[in-house]
Each structure stands twice: as structure tokens, then as C-alpha cells.
Design a protein around this motif. Structure first.
Motif, PDB file in Angstrom:
ATOM      1  N   GLY A   1      -6.059  60.961  57.909  1.00 14.91           N
ATOM      2  CA  GLY A   1      -7.405  61.052  58.458  1.00 14.91           C
ATOM      3  C   GLY A   1      -7.545  60.556  59.879  1.00 14.91           C
ATOM      4  O   GLY A   1      -8.654  60.332  60.361  1.00 14.91           O
TER       5      GLY A   1
ATOM      6  N   MET B   1      -3.538  69.069  54.907  1.00 12.17           N
ATOM      7  CA  MET B   1      -2.554  69.302  55.959  1.00 12.17           C
ATOM      8  C   MET B   1      -3.296  69.118  57.282  1.00 12.17           C
ATOM      9  O   MET B   1      -4.405  69.609  57.442  1.00 12.17           O
TER      10      MET B   1
ATOM     11  N   ALA C   1      -5.665  67.739  59.812  1.00 13.16           N
ATOM     12  CA  ALA C   1      -7.076  68.124  59.981  1.00 13.16           C
ATOM     13  C   ALA C   1      -7.561  69.062  58.878  1.00 13.16           C
ATOM     14  O   ALA C   1      -8.142  70.115  59.159  1.00 13.16           O
ATOM     15  N   PRO C   2      -7.345  68.676  57.609  1.00 14.59           N
ATOM     16  CA  PRO C   2      -7.721  69.564  56.507  1.00 14.59           C
ATOM     17  C   PRO C   2      -9.205  69.935  56.582  1.00 14.59           C
ATOM     18  O   PRO C   2     -10.045  69.084  56.789  1.00 14.59           O
TER      19      PRO C   2
ATOM     20  N   LEU D   1       0.878  62.387  51.494  1.00  9.35           N
ATOM     21  CA  LEU D   1      -0.287  61.603  51.080  1.00  9.35           C
ATOM     22  C   LEU D   1      -0.230  61.319  49.583  1.00  9.35           C
ATOM     23  O   LEU D   1      -0.328  60.181  49.146  1.00  9.35           O
TER      24      LEU D   1
END
Ligand code: MOS
Length: 749
Positions: free
Chosen positions: A512, A354, A356-357, A251
Motif C-alpha cells: 500500500g 498487484m 496499485a491494485p 502479501l
């Protein structure tokens, strides 16, 4: 009579359209692009966790035949001065790391030099000869120590929701006849995609560069490089057509892209930098986390109080933050709830997103606490979740755009055979192994991000759709192809999808879980616009077979536009284009509904949900755990591409098995360094760890998000580890509150 046609589109089980290129090796990754006169850069990693560089002796390195330069903070070209120049689309607040910025060391294995040579071997050998002296300062990498000084994050981030309290949670907890009060812990994890972070910068001459980078967002990298090195965006083209996994590690711009570009600029040559697997442990990671959860309930199992306090790790120079404590407050109906979230700063690189943070941490650990309360109340763990489920977003007090979690519970339970579960821990056996069944609830955001796409139809009947989106293994190529096929009735084999190029229509980073819905919608809009142009062209065909038909009167099938009411009246795309004297028809459209964020303009919460069921077998003599079955029932709106969608959930579940049993980055606090920085010692699930996984997509009508699509790159990991931890408790009677659940923890319990 209408001809029977099979039209590819929503729900077609199309195999990954990039699959053949990948398995034949035709697909090139960032480290594989050929370039003339290429230099190989090898990163020298620093030896201390904090302090300053006092001396650099590069004479021996420079003496190695083939070595061209040893680039350090002392001889590097000019880079931007202000922090704001180093910001990117996704970074947290703080002072972003500048490779070779100055003599200061902020984390272990920080890059301190880049050795450039005509061959990789010479560069690698010479890198081992660079001699650096340091003045070390005291560091702290221990989360337990940092936690004592944890504070609220310094600044807010727009994708972070403050936990919104309701009722009086402390009082309700004090008054509750049933209480659970425990602390839960998640180890630091590293992303570890198959493909190492890598960049090939091609020096094009005339001040232009083409940058092949392992990234989740080519335009994010383009903007970053332009800003950091004072380049014009038009001189920087960034490409990432194939990415070998990323999970969030791509990202933000990582330091290899910075170093490769800086070296190319310095030497006016093409440069390649590939990190080693060990160096993959020198930057982003999932934060270490601790959660103190207190739950209060009536004796019948009705939840009355939720208190959730979390601390996650970050660096001393940036405040990475996540939504950790909010998920349970949103999902469960308890009338009293509060949350508290702080970050603990330690001398490592900044933690980051990372898969589903926040939710993978916060909901997973919370769902172990929920399980404990179900047992305390003597209520079946699935029944407990159903009876406390909230039909509205209980934290914001607003409806969900859709929430078919109850359907996921029912269909998942039926597929798993939950009704055959015997409730008591240690009551199920298979031979000499204990068997346990556990359940957990998953939740993630359903987001949309402004994205553009272009569609171009040529007279030979070929359609190209293009966007600066990324496919990090998620299936973006396939989704774009299916939506183009769906909209214009062109078979997938006559469609090519292009992505992973900063020169294509604007797209956000792939993250996301928004990419399929966002770029898919843009492709649909662009193809519709092409369809309208086709209809206009068809009106020029002799005899006007379609009469005065409007776009609503026609359908696009098999390369023709035809009347819905009389399919025999049709004009082929080729005929229409010839009649209008066109060789191509092209349109670019942007999907933007102000939908970025978790709450829509109509004040509805948008989330995906899942019900995860796990079966474990535990050999009690060895304390070895096998996850023999997982059923993951997911409510994620409309499914565009069932095969790649299923693969996303499978991948998330496998990572969830890793979180439950294997993955843990250990810090040696004397050196301040992640010490198990290789695949021999950092364990990820291997084939033998992965058994039967069943994925169910429950029917969910989503009225708000474009096309009814919610996205599912992340929901598969959320709470999978909780279902496994809960199954281990059911098998053994041992409640392990620290992930991963390794053999030593089971032995000690
Ligand atoms: Mo994801 S952690 O937004 O790549």
C-alpha cells in the motif's frame, strides 16, 4: 564558531545501503540459506482446472534413489480445520486455499503433491513420475462468460470504498451535448518478480523452526503458520531480510511456505521448496478487468456526468476486490457521478493485489476515456484535466490533506515541452515514424500503518535500528538509515538497519506504499527517545556543559549533543554514556495515530497524485510502438530518500510500459490454464523497450501524515499506460481500448 557539518537525513542522495551486499552476492535470498541435512521439495502441479483426484500412484517416484517422501493429501500431517485459521493480514473474504487439503481441484496447476529428496535433481525427476488420475468437472476460466454472472462482492473489506453517488448521473449523461460511452479492458497480468517464490524451513529441533520465506511480511507468515499448523508463535521465526521483488505477490502466504513447513513437520528435517517460473503463474495475479465508462460534458469541455461500471475477475472460492471505479469520481469535479463494481468468478486461483491494485486498473482505463472526451470537446487534453480537476475529494465531499496535482501538471508539462504539441492526431512525425504525445492523471492512497521500531546506541558510537518491516527492493533499509541519521546526527556508515525478521518490533506487511512513512516514523520516534536518554546521560558529565538544557534546546550532530544557541557547548555520545555508566542506550517506540485507511480522523482524504506525459514513436508499416520519453511528475509529500524514491517511480513507469504494450496472461480455456507461463511468451519490458524516463517530485506540504511523507511505491504505475495509450491515439488516430496495445490490435484498428 560553529563547525560546518554535513548531516545526512531527509533529502540526502544516499545510495541504497543494501546495494553492495546485493551486487556482491553476500545478500542471501529465501532459496539460498544453508541448512544441514536439507531436503529438497519439488511441487507436482495438477493437470486439470476443476474436479477431483481419484488415484495417486507414487511407486515410480519413490523408487528414485534419494527420494524420501511423496507428500499428498492422503498422507500429510494434520492441518487446521476451520477457514478462519487460514486467514492472514491481507487475504480477501472467502475460503482460503489449503494446499493438499483434500482431493478437490479448484484451479489449474494446483499443487497436488510435494516430492522430497536428498537432492534437487532427484526430487525434480521423481516429481515427473508421480502419476495422478482425476475425475474432471466442467470448468470456466473465460472472463467474458463469468462476467455475465458477476455480482457485488460477498462481503465488504475495510480498505474498499463503496462508490458514493452524487447528483443524477444517468440524467446528466442523457442531457449532455457531448458524450463518450465506451468499454475498456485490461488483460490478466502476473507479478513475475525476478526471485521465484521460495522457502527454506530450518528444522532447529525442540519443535522450533526458522523459516526463510519470500514474503512482504514476516510476522504475517509467522501468524499464519502458527495458526495453520497449531504451533506456538515463539517456535516459529520467519525471516526475509532480502526479497527479489514481489509487487504484491508476497502479501499473502503462498503455497510453497505452507508445503515446506508441512513437510518439515512431517519429516522433522529442514526443507526447501522453490517454485519454477511456470509455477509462478499458478497463484496470484492481477485480475482481468472491464470498465464501461460514460462521460457527459458541456460543449466547452466541462464534465457534467461520470458513470463508471467495472467488473474484475476472482476465483470461485474467494472474492478478491479492489477500488476500481472510485478514483475518477474522487479526482474530477463533475456534479453528477456514480459507480458500480462487481466481481466475476472463474475457475482460477484467486486474483490479488498487484502494484496499485484497483487504481492501476481503474484510473488507467478511466484516463483513456477522459482523453476521448477531451478530443470530443476539442480541448487540449492537459487543459481538459486542469479545468475539470477538483480541489476537494469530489466523491466524499471532503478536503484533501494536500493535493499538488496542478503543480505536477505544470512542472511535468514544462519538462516535457507539452506547449510544442500540435493538437491533431497524426500531425507529428519523425522521419517515417508517427509521433504522439499523451498525458494522464495518476492517483493513489497515502496510507500509514501502525509500526514499531527499536533503536540501540552502543558506546562505540554505532546505532542499530530495527523493525519487522520488509524491504522488497523498495529502499526500506535506506529510509530507516536516513531517518536515524537525521534524528540523531550519526553518519550513515555508523548506522545499521535490521528488518525482515518476525522477532523484531511489530510491523505490518510491506504494501500500500505505506512502509517508508510508517517504519520511518517509528524509527524517528525510537531515535528521539534514545536522544532524550542521551541528554539525561549528558547531564551527568562533569561541569554540565549543556546546563539544564531540555530536548528542545539541543541538536544531535556528528555524534554529539550540543546547544542550538551555542554549538561550542557539546557533549559527545561517548562522554555522556561514560558519565552515566551506560554501555548501551535503547528505546522502542510505536507510531500509531489511527491513520490506517484513506480518510483521516479529521475527515480529510489523503492521496498521492501524478501527471504522466508520454511520447511514442509508431512505425506504421510494422505497427511497432516505442515509448521514447516519459515524464512522471509526482506529488507525494516530503521525499525522504531521493535516490530510492526516484527508483520506485522508474520501476512503476517500466511496469506501466509493460501494462501498455506487453503484459498479458493468456488462458487456454479448454485446459483452463495460463499458457504463456514463461518469459519467452509473457513479455515484460526489456532494456530495449525502456528509453528516457524523467521523474519529478513536486514540492508538496503534507500537514497530516507523520513527517509529511505519503509514500510512492505504487503511484508510478498508475495511469502510465493511459498516457501511452493516449499518445498512441495522438500518433495514429487509432483509439485502442484494450490493454496491452499489441501489434495485432493496431493492425486491426
Ligand atoms: Mo502492494 S500490491 O500493496 O504490495
Amino acid at each position: 564558531m560553529a563547525t560546518a557539518t554535513t548531516k545526512a537525513g531527509f533529502g540526502t542522495a544516499l545510495s541504497r545501503v543494501d546495494g553492495v551486499a546485493k551486487v556482491t552476492g553476500e545478500a542471501l535470498y529465501a532459496a539460498e540459506y544453508p541448512a544441514d541435512n536439507l531436503l529438497y521439495g519439488v511441487v507436482v502441479s495438477g493437470a486439470i482446472a476443476k474436479g477431483r483426484i481419484t488415484a495417486i500412484d507414487d511407486a515410480a517416484a519413490r523408487a528414485v534413489p534419494g527420494v524420501v517422501e511423496v507428500m499428498t493429501h492422503r498422507n500429510r500431517p494434520h492441518i487446521a480445520f476451520f477457514d478462519r485459521s487460514y486467514r492472514d493480514e491481507t487475504g480477501p473474504p472467502g475460503s482460503p486455499f489449503r494446499p493438499l487439503g483434500d482431493d478437490m481441484i479448484q484451479f489449474a496447476m494446483q499443487p497436488v503433491a510435494l516430492v522430497l529428496a536428498e537432492t534437487f535433481e532427484a526430487a525434480r525427476y521423481a516429481a515427473s513420475l508421480v502419476d495422478i488420475d482425476y475425475a474432471a468437472e466442467a470448468h470456466n476460466t473465460d472472463f467474458a462468460v463469468a462476467r455475465a454472472n458477476a455480482t457485488l462482492p460477498s462481503k465488504k473489506r475495510d480498505n474498499i470504498q463503496a462508490p458514493k453517488p452524487r447528483g443524477d448521473a444517468e440524467q446528466a449523461f442523457a442531457d449532455a451535448p457531448l458524450k463518450v460511452s465506451q468499454e475498456y479492458h485490461l488483460a490478466t497480468e502476473h507479478h513475475n518478480p525476478m526471485e521465484m517464490h521460495a522457502t527454506t524451513v530450518v528444522w532447529e529441533g525442540g519443535g522450533k523452526i526458522t523459516v526463510y520465506d519470500k514474503t512482504q511480511g514476516p510476522q504475517n507468515i509467522q501468524a499464519y503458520l502458527a495458526s495453520v499448523f497449531g504451533l506456538s508463535k515463539k517456535d516459529v521465526q520467519v525471516r526475509n531480510p532480502y526479497v527479489g521483488g514481489a509487487f504484491g505477490s508476497g502479501l499473502r502466504p503462498q503455497y510453497q511456505v505452507f508445503l515446506a513447513t508441512l513437510a518439515a513437520k512431517m519429516l522433522e528435517r529442514s526443507v526447501r521448496v522453490v517454485l519454477t517460473r511456470q509455477q509462478m503463474f499458478s497463484h496470484v495475479h492481477r485480475p482481468e478487468a472491464v470498465q464501461e465508462v460514460q462521460l457527459g460534458a458541456e460543449t466547452d469541455g466541462t464534465l457534467t456526468a461520470i458513470i463508471n461500471k467495472a467488473v474484475t475477475s476472482t476465483s470461485n472460492f474467494e472474492d478478491n476486490m479492489e477500488n476500481v471505479v472510485t478514483w475518477g469520481m474522487i479526482n474530477y469535479a463533475a456534479p453528477n457521478a456514480m459507480g458500480d463494481y462487481k466481481v466475476a468468478r472463474r475457475d482460477t486461483y484467486t486474483s490479488g493485489d498487484m502494484r496499485a491494485p484497483g487504481a492501476a486498473t481503474g484510473m488507467t482505463l478511466f484516463e483513456i476515456a477522459i482523453d476521448e472526451m477531451a478530443y470530443a470537446a476539442g480541448v487540449d487534453p492537459l487543459r481538459f484535466r486542469e479545468m475539470n480537476d477538483s480541489d476537494v475529494d469530489a466523491m466524499h465531499g471532503i478536503p484533501f490533506s494536500s493535493k499538488e496535482l496542478r503543480k505536477a501538471y505544470r512542472e511535468g508539462a514544462a519538462a516535457f515541452g507539452w506547449d510544442k504539441r500540435s493538437p491533431e492526431p497524426r500531425s507529428m512525425k519523425d522521419g517515417r515514424e508517427l509521433v504522439g504525445w499523451g498525458v494522464a492523471t495518476g492517483i493513489w492512497d497515502a496510507m500509514f500503518s501502525k509500526t514499531s521500531a527499536r533503536a540501540r546506541l552502543t558506546a562505540n558510537g554505532h546505532l542499530e535500528v530495527a523493525s519487522a518491516a520488509s524491504d522488497i527492493g523498495t529502499g526500506t533499509y535506506t529510509v530507516m538509515t536516513l531517518l536515524a541519521a537525521d534524528t540523531l546526527g550519526i553518519p550513515p556508515e555508523r548506522i545499521s538497519a535490521r528488518l525482515g525478521d518476525s522477532s523484531l518490533p511489530a510491523a505490518p506487511v510491506e504494501g500500500g506504499s505505506w512502509m517508508a512513512g510508517s517504519v520511518g516514523y517509528a524509527v524517528q520516534l525510537a531515535c528521539r527517545a534514545v536522544g532524550e536518554k542521551l541528554l539525561k546521560a549528558a547531564a551527568k558529565v562533569d561541569g554540565q556543559p549543556l546546563g539544564g538544557a531540555t530536548i528542545d534546546d539541543v541538536e544531535f550532530v556528528d555524534g554529539s549533543v550540543r546547544l542550538k544557541t551555542d554549538p561550542a557547548k557539546s557533549v559527545s555520545f561517548g562522554e555522556a554514556m561514560r558519565a552515566a555508566g551506560l554501555t548501551t542506550i535503547e528505546a522502542e517506540e510505536t507510531g500509531s495515530e489511527g491513520l490506517h485507511g484513506m480518510i483521516s480522523q479529521t475527515r480529510k482524504a489523503r492521496n498521492t497524485h501524478s501527471a504522466v506525459f508520454a511520447e511514442v514513436h509508431v512505425d506504421e508499416e510494422l505497427n511497432v510502438v516505442r515509448v521514447t520519453r516519459i515524464v512522471n511528475a509526482v506529488a507525494a509529500g516530503r521525499i525522504i530518500s531521493p535516490k530510492t524514491a526516484r527508483s520506485q517511480i522508474l520501476g512503476g513507469v517500466v511496469m506501466g510500459i509493460g501494462m501498455a504494450l506487453h503484459e498479458e496472461s493468456f488462458l487456454d480455456h479448454r485446459l483452463g490454464r495460463f499458457m504463456n507461463h514463461n518469459f519467452a511468451e509473457y513479455h515484460v519490458p526489456a532494456n530495449a523497450d525502456v528509453h528516457d524516463i524523467q521523474v519529478i517530485f513536486v514540492d508538496e506540504q503534507e500537514p497530516e501524515l507523520p513527517m509529511g511523507v505519503k509514500g510512492l511505491g505504487e503511484i508510478g504505475i498508475v495511469s502510465t499506460a493511459a498516457a501511452i495509450a493516449n499518445a498512441i491515439y495522438h500518433a495514429t488516430g487509432k483509439r485502442i481500448r484494450s490493454l496491452p496495445i499489441t501489434i495485432d490490435k493496431l493492425l486491426a484498428a
